[in-house]
Design a protein around this motif. Structure first.
Motif, PDB file in Angstrom:
ATOM      1  N   ASN A  84       0.839  -1.050  -0.003  1.00 53.80           N
ATOM      2  CA  ASN A  84      -0.053   0.104   0.115  1.00 53.80           C
ATOM      3  C   ASN A  84       0.976   1.131  -0.035  1.00 53.80           C
ATOM      4  O   ASN A  84       2.192   1.102   0.053  1.00 53.80           O
ATOM      5  CB  ASN A  84      -0.666  -0.086   1.135  1.00 53.80           C
ATOM      6  N   ASP A  85       0.189   2.397  -0.016  1.00 54.55           N
ATOM      7  CA  ASP A  85       1.024   3.410  -0.338  1.00 54.55           C
ATOM      8  C   ASP A  85       2.129   3.689   0.628  1.00 54.55           C
ATOM      9  O   ASP A  85       3.169   4.306   0.333  1.00 54.55           O
ATOM     10  CB  ASP A  85      -0.045   4.902  -0.012  1.00 54.55           C
ATOM     11  N   TYR A  86       1.789   3.599   2.096  1.00 57.33           N
ATOM     12  CA  TYR A  86       2.798   3.836   3.067  1.00 57.33           C
ATOM     13  C   TYR A  86       3.277   2.431   3.737  1.00 57.33           C
ATOM     14  O   TYR A  86       3.737   2.374   4.828  1.00 57.33           O
ATOM     15  CB  TYR A  86       2.040   4.831   4.099  1.00 57.33           C
ATOM     16  N   GLY A  87       3.198   1.505   3.098  1.00 55.06           N
ATOM     17  CA  GLY A  87       3.706   0.238   3.246  1.00 55.06           C
ATOM     18  C   GLY A  87       2.519  -0.598   4.417  1.00 55.06           C
ATOM     19  O   GLY A  87       1.394  -0.314   4.285  1.00 55.06           O
ATOM     20  N   LEU A  88       3.092  -1.494   5.231  1.00 55.47           N
ATOM     21  CA  LEU A  88       2.045  -2.323   6.103  1.00 55.47           C
ATOM     22  C   LEU A  88       1.390  -1.230   6.918  1.00 55.47           C
ATOM     23  O   LEU A  88       2.229  -0.444   7.936  1.00 55.47           O
ATOM     24  CB  LEU A  88       2.847  -3.286   6.593  1.00 55.47           C
ATOM     25  N   ASN A 123       3.599   9.593  17.931  1.00 51.73           N
ATOM     26  CA  ASN A 123       4.471  10.300  17.009  1.00 51.73           C
ATOM     27  C   ASN A 123       4.051  10.104  15.516  1.00 51.73           C
ATOM     28  O   ASN A 123       4.094   9.249  15.192  1.00 51.73           O
ATOM     29  CB  ASN A 123       5.925   9.828  17.300  1.00 51.73           C
ATOM     30  N   ILE A 124       3.699  11.452  14.858  1.00 49.15           N
ATOM     31  CA  ILE A 124       3.097  11.427  13.741  1.00 49.15           C
ATOM     32  C   ILE A 124       3.727  12.152  12.623  1.00 49.15           C
ATOM     33  O   ILE A 124       4.144  13.260  12.776  1.00 49.15           O
ATOM     34  CB  ILE A 124       1.577  12.100  13.740  1.00 49.15           C
ATOM     35  N   LEU A 125       3.993  11.526  11.472  1.00 50.94           N
ATOM     36  CA  LEU A 125       4.431  12.123  10.242  1.00 50.94           C
ATOM     37  C   LEU A 125       3.369  12.682   9.609  1.00 50.94           C
ATOM     38  O   LEU A 125       2.695  11.879   8.745  1.00 50.94           O
ATOM     39  CB  LEU A 125       5.420  10.761   9.476  1.00 50.94           C
ATOM     40  N   ASP A 126       3.266  13.874   9.404  1.00 47.34           N
ATOM     41  CA  ASP A 126       2.362  14.580   8.629  1.00 47.34           C
ATOM     42  C   ASP A 126       2.951  15.168   7.421  1.00 47.34           C
ATOM     43  O   ASP A 126       3.905  16.180   7.070  1.00 47.34           O
ATOM     44  CB  ASP A 126       1.854  15.908   9.461  1.00 47.34           C
ATOM     45  N   ILE A 175       0.942   7.913   9.997  1.00 51.89           N
ATOM     46  CA  ILE A 175       1.354   8.935   8.885  1.00 51.89           C
ATOM     47  C   ILE A 175       0.317   9.602   8.363  1.00 51.89           C
ATOM     48  O   ILE A 175      -0.955   8.862   8.433  1.00 51.89           O
ATOM     49  CB  ILE A 175       2.101   8.016   7.764  1.00 51.89           C
ATOM     50  N   ILE A 176      -0.060  10.719   7.985  1.00 51.55           N
ATOM     51  CA  ILE A 176      -0.866  11.465   7.342  1.00 51.55           C
ATOM     52  C   ILE A 176      -0.308  11.794   6.028  1.00 51.55           C
ATOM     53  O   ILE A 176       0.660  12.575   5.775  1.00 51.55           O
ATOM     54  CB  ILE A 176      -1.288  12.752   8.286  1.00 51.55           C
ATOM     55  N   PHE A 214      -5.133   8.414   7.143  1.00 50.46           N
ATOM     56  CA  PHE A 214      -4.614   8.496   8.244  1.00 50.46           C
ATOM     57  C   PHE A 214      -4.117   6.851   8.740  1.00 50.46           C
ATOM     58  O   PHE A 214      -5.014   6.124   8.821  1.00 50.46           O
ATOM     59  CB  PHE A 214      -5.385   8.947   9.768  1.00 50.46           C
ATOM     60  N   VAL A 215      -2.774   6.683   8.788  1.00 49.90           N
ATOM     61  CA  VAL A 215      -2.388   5.337   8.610  1.00 49.90           C
ATOM     62  C   VAL A 215      -1.752   4.828  10.110  1.00 49.90           C
ATOM     63  O   VAL A 215      -0.608   5.601  10.282  1.00 49.90           O
ATOM     64  CB  VAL A 215      -1.424   5.143   7.612  1.00 49.90           C
ATOM     65  N   LEU A 216      -2.205   4.079  10.592  1.00 46.35           N
ATOM     66  CA  LEU A 216      -1.539   3.306  11.925  1.00 46.35           C
ATOM     67  C   LEU A 216      -0.522   2.335  11.464  1.00 46.35           C
ATOM     68  O   LEU A 216      -0.684   1.628  10.666  1.00 46.35           O
ATOM     69  CB  LEU A 216      -2.477   2.749  12.849  1.00 46.35           C
ATOM     70  N   LYS A 217       0.936   2.666  12.134  1.00 52.56           N
ATOM     71  CA  LYS A 217       2.033   2.167  11.709  1.00 52.56           C
ATOM     72  C   LYS A 217       2.467   1.199  12.692  1.00 52.56           C
ATOM     73  O   LYS A 217       3.201   0.218  12.419  1.00 52.56           O
ATOM     74  CB  LYS A 217       3.098   2.942  10.985  1.00 52.56           C
ATOM     75  N   SER A 218       2.435   1.779  13.985  1.00 53.68           N
ATOM     76  CA  SER A 218       3.234   0.918  15.156  1.00 53.68           C
ATOM     77  C   SER A 218       2.232   0.451  16.018  1.00 53.68           C
ATOM     78  O   SER A 218       0.957   0.559  15.979  1.00 53.68           O
ATOM     79  CB  SER A 218       3.896   1.923  15.907  1.00 53.68           C
ATOM     80  N   GLU A 219       2.689  -0.901  16.572  1.00 53.94           N
ATOM     81  CA  GLU A 219       2.107  -1.568  17.655  1.00 53.94           C
ATOM     82  C   GLU A 219       1.257  -0.746  18.798  1.00 53.94           C
ATOM     83  O   GLU A 219       0.121  -0.872  19.087  1.00 53.94           O
ATOM     84  CB  GLU A 219       2.836  -2.830  18.100  1.00 53.94           C
ATOM     85  N   LYS A 220       1.969   0.302  19.162  1.00 53.29           N
ATOM     86  CA  LYS A 220       1.545   1.434  19.997  1.00 53.29           C
ATOM     87  C   LYS A 220       0.131   1.825  19.484  1.00 53.29           C
ATOM     88  O   LYS A 220      -0.603   2.192  20.154  1.00 53.29           O
ATOM     89  CB  LYS A 220       2.500   2.436  20.363  1.00 53.29           C
TER      90      LYS A 220
END
Length: 283
Positions: A84-88, A123-126, A175-176, A214-220
């Motif tokens: 997908n766009d930003y990976g898993l 911690n969000i990458l916008d 990531i946004i 809005f993509v959730l990336k971490s287990e947290k």
């Protein structure tokens, strides 16, 4: 009124995405502004909290929607499509109507799952912040999506973008950024193939009211996500809307590329001139 003026300026600069935050402790002159404020990014306001001494920003939970062919009460970390766009990750939007369109990509009705999450702990990458350009988004796309690089310039362009503009997403929980859906992916390919300029790519991504994901990336981030409810998205309604959005974007794009043919920066120019991220021409 100086603080009110500064606050108004901040809100005008912040692109609407997050729900309105609960804010207390502001001077009375800010109250009228707050009543009229549309949802704003928490990170933007938080990073500028030094402008308002004594301002206490309380994080309200962000409401997210995920369109799918099934009900997803508990997304599983590490599961999904790595291309997908930003990976898993777990891909959501703040807009329920857009999620309904994404849910109806097949031959049957879909489901829109509603969640809430406290992003104050993330911690969000916008990618739409001033720190990043359209080329950072494109570099991530080239790194994650399966792209047919059908010409030497495309191969050189993809490699150059990843070498010079690929953000390190490992420290981030979420990531946004844009969603490269259908026509928008073809716009990105056209740029990497030296067919359109940076300015035209920027314009193209504004067509069709694409919205951000809005993509959730971490287990947290997965652990903080709380399921609220779901509703059915009727394919008879939302698949035509999705198709109309795509067709409108393509028509507007066709008109856009007929302008400014000889001007602007193309991928060949960027590589040849070794353009960096702080170059004002790509902002």
């Amino acid at each position: 009124m100086a603080h009110a003026a500064n606050f108004s300026l901040l809100l005008n600069r912040a692109t609407p995405f997050f729900l309105q935050k609960l804010i207390r402790g502001l001077e009375k002159e800010c109250a009228a502004i707050l009543d009229k404020v549309s949802p704003q990014r928490y990170n933007f306001l938080y990073l500028h909290r030094d402008i308002f001494p004594g301002v206490d920003v309380i994080m309200a939970n962000l409401i997210l929607y995920h369109g799918s062919f099934q009900v997803v009460k508990k997304p599983i970390y590490g599961k999904g499509n790595p291309h997908n766009d930003y990976g898993l990750g777990f891909y959501c939007t703040e807009h329920s109507e857009l999620a309904k369109e994404w849910a109806c990509s097949g031959l049957s009705d879909g489901f829109v799952n509603q969640y809430e999450i406290d992003i104050s702990q993330l911690n969000i990458l916008d990618l739409s912040s001033e720190k990043y350009t359209i080329l950072h988004w494109l570099a991530l796309l080239m790194d994650n999506r399966i792209v047919s690089l059908s010409s030497p310039v495309m191969m050189a362009g993809a490699d150059w973008l990843k070498e010079h503009f690929l953000p390190d997403i490992r420290p981030y929980d979420a990531i946004i950024g844009y969603r490269a859906d259908d026509s928008y992916f073809s716009f990105a390919r056209a740029f990497v193939n030296n067919e359109i300029s940076v300015a035209q790519l920027n314009e193209a991504m504004m067509l069709g009211d694409l919205g951000e994901q809005f993509v959730l990336k971490s287990e947290k981030a997965f652990d903080l996500l709380r399921f609220i409810s779901f509703e059915t998205a009727a394919r008879s309604i939302y698949f035509p809307r999705r198709r109309e959005r795509d067709e409108a974007a393509r028509m507007a794009y066709s008109a856009e590329i007929k302008r400014d043919i000889l001007e602007g920066l193309y991928i060949r120019d960027l590589i040849r001139e070794e353009v960096s991220a702080d170059d004002p021409r790509i902002q």
